[in-house]
Design an enzyme around this catalytic site. Structure first.
Site, PDB file in Angstrom:
ATOM      1  CG  HIS A 129      -0.295  -0.226   2.578  1.00 51.13           C
ATOM      2  ND1 HIS A 129      -0.124  -1.548   3.051  1.00 51.13           N
ATOM      3  CD2 HIS A 129       0.316   0.607   3.464  1.00 51.13           C
ATOM      4  CE1 HIS A 129       0.770  -1.360   4.049  1.00 51.13           C
ATOM      5  NE2 HIS A 129       0.585  -0.223   4.723  1.00 51.13           N
TER       6      HIS A 129
ATOM      7  CG  HIS B 167      -0.233  -1.251  19.898  1.00 50.31           C
ATOM      8  ND1 HIS B 167       0.494  -1.850  20.761  1.00 50.31           N
ATOM      9  CD2 HIS B 167       0.442  -1.171  18.568  1.00 50.31           C
ATOM     10  CE1 HIS B 167       1.559  -2.329  19.969  1.00 50.31           C
ATOM     11  NE2 HIS B 167       1.486  -1.927  19.051  1.00 50.31           N
ATOM     12  CD  GLU B 168      -0.340  -0.256  15.065  1.00 50.25           C
ATOM     13  OE1 GLU B 168      -0.448  -1.306  15.547  1.00 50.25           O
ATOM     14  OE2 GLU B 168       0.880   0.309  14.864  1.00 50.25           O
TER      15      GLU B 168
ATOM     16  CG  HIS C 131       4.012   1.964  17.213  1.00 47.85           C
ATOM     17  ND1 HIS C 131       5.164   1.577  18.159  1.00 47.85           N
ATOM     18  CD2 HIS C 131       3.276   0.728  16.975  1.00 47.85           C
ATOM     19  CE1 HIS C 131       4.796   0.489  18.519  1.00 47.85           C
ATOM     20  NE2 HIS C 131       3.972  -0.029  17.960  1.00 47.85           N
TER      21      HIS C 131
ATOM     22  CG  HIS D  46       6.191  -3.365  19.862  1.00 49.51           C
ATOM     23  ND1 HIS D  46       6.573  -3.815  18.827  1.00 49.51           N
ATOM     24  CD2 HIS D  46       5.076  -2.672  19.743  1.00 49.51           C
ATOM     25  CE1 HIS D  46       5.571  -3.617  18.096  1.00 49.51           C
ATOM     26  NE2 HIS D  46       4.688  -2.854  18.323  1.00 49.51           N
TER      27      HIS D  46
END
Lengths: 82, 370
Positions: free
Chosen positions: B69, B119-120, B123, B129
């Site tokens: 992508h 979670h993303e 980042h 992590h």
């Protein structure tokens, strides 16, 4: 960690594990370009690094619980940043 | 917790985001809400504010994609990698991509978009992590329950090591609408209920809590305690003996037990026996003497038998006819020491359940010593 059964991983297991360790633990990044064949030692070292991160028994072997964790759904960002 | 190499962070506190496209798995408004809530999880514990833009380049671009992508990290089909995001920086920096091959949802079916988004976005803000399984930044999915989710102390230490804690004033869930001051004479409440030894007063995205017998009060954002609960709670009541608090918004209701949102909620109010023309509940109150709950809707009320778990026959009835001095419509109601306290705009009426009449007329904010 549940008591991991020592198995002889199939070729598919090994391929999946190498792909996993390459993506999340930079397996091929730390191998000199001149030697593209992944040595047993570096594979073992990366397996240990991954087992340590996930709190598994650090055996350096592709045992059942290690493969089970590798197959869990997860985030695509590497666990370690080299 | 861990951070990216070189500890990249955003050099500003107001960060923009844009939702580029949508997954067909969820309603657009559910995707918008999940992403908004996910940002709120991080804004509640940092000085960061997130503003959504609908055009042009945003700091954090959010999109759903299949396979290859456009970045060098193709997705791998269903399961395996669910999503990924990039560390703070220009261009693709901060962007979050979600694998469209997954089945995204707002509950525990498939993959919970809210949890993966939290979670993303960790980042996107600079966190790496964590090997703490209780942390949202743990790389594997499936260890947390969206209904009971809250950031772990490891997550909070991590993000605050990059941005510090929230600014001294209380968190403002919606920067565009400043928090109403509790002593504003025109303040009305959306819902009021007892909760253990406290009384809680809901308004928009926040609630005040107060010990009835002392002047100690506090304010908190709904999302900081219950991230998946919507703002704008419309009715609430407690069955103290069961340590249960029921919260209502539109045609849904949630159950809190020991302050935790219970799984398998929200449920539909129609399962309680309301007719379909009832769209929302204005107020609800449990009478421990009768073990019945009264639900107030516009100028009518229903009575629910908590023992038999069904509506009593012969309802609805008119509020003004059976609660003299109350109505025709109410905003909120709660029960305390043999009295109902009905809230109508900025007025509060103390109603003696034994005498069946209003015994005191107060200001809504009276509990706060205004």
């Amino acid at each position: 960690a549940s008591q991991a059964k020592v198995i002889s991983p199939t070729e598919m297991d090994e391929e999946f594990a190498e792909m996993y360790l390459n993506h999340f633990y930079g397996l091929t990044e730390t191998i000199p370009m001149t030697k593209m064949k992944i040595s047993r030692d570096s594979l073992k070292e990366k397996i240990q690094e991954m087992q340590k991160f996930f709190g598994l028994n650090v055996t350096g072997q592709l045992d059942t619980s290690t493969l089970e964790v590798m197959h869990k759904p997860r985030c695509g960002v590497p666990d370690v940043h080299h | 917790y861990s951070t990216f190499q070189g500890r990249p962070v955003w050099k500003k506190h107001e960060i923009t985001y844009r939702i580029n496209n949508y997954t067909p798995d969820m309603k657009k408004e559910d995707v918008d809400y999940a992403i908004q809530k996910a940002f709120q999880v991080w804004s509640d514990v940092t000085p960061l504010k997130f503003r959504r833009v609908h055009a042009g380049e945003a700091d954090i671009m959010i999109s759903f994609a299949n396979g290859a992508h456009g970045d060098f990290n193709p997705f791998d089909g269903k399961d395996g990698i669910l999503a990924h995001a990039y560390e703070p920086g220009p261009g693709i920096g901060g962007d979050a991509h979600f694998d469209e091959a997954e089945t995204w949802s707002k509950n525990q079916q498939g993959r919970n978009l809210f949890l993966v988004a939290v979670h993303e976005l960790g980042h996107s803000l600079g966190l790496g992590h964590s090997n703490d399984r209780k942390a949202i930044m743990y790389p594997n999915y499936g260890y947390l329950d969206p209904n009971t989710f809250h950031l772990s102390s490891d997550d909070i230490r991590g993000i605050q090591s990059l941005y510090g804690g929230p600014e001294k004033h209380q968190p403002m869930p919606n920067p565009d609408r400043p928090k109403p001051a509790v002593c504003d004479p025109n303040l009305s409440f959306d819902a009021v209920t007892t909760l253990g030894d406290k009384i809680i007063f809901f308004k928009d995205g926040v609630f005040w809590w107060k010990f009835p017998e002392t002047s100690k009060t506090g304010i908190s954002s709904i999302s900081s305690l219950w991230p998946t609960l919507p703002s704008g709670i419309q009715a609430a009541y407690e069955i103290e003996a069961r340590k249960q608090v029921f919260l209502f918004k539109d045609d849904k209701y949630w159950l809190l037990s020991n302050l935790r949102l219970q799984p398998n909620y929200p449920k539909s109010i129609y399962s309680l026996g309301f007719p379909k023309y009832v769209k929302k509940i204005d107020g609800a109150v449990f009478n421990p003497l009768l073990y019945k709950t009264y639900f107030f809707v516009n100028s009518w009320y229903w009575r629910y038998d908590e023992r038999n778990q069904r509506m009593d026959p012969g309802y609805p009835r008119q509020i003004t006819k059976n609660f003299p001095g109350i109505g025709p419509k109410i905003d909120a109601v709660f029960y305390f020491k043999r009295n109902y306290y009905f809230f109508q705009g900025s007025t509060q009426l103390q109603y003696d359940v034994m005498l069946h009449r209003v015994t005191k007329r107060l200001r809504s904010s009276n509990w706060f010593g205004c």
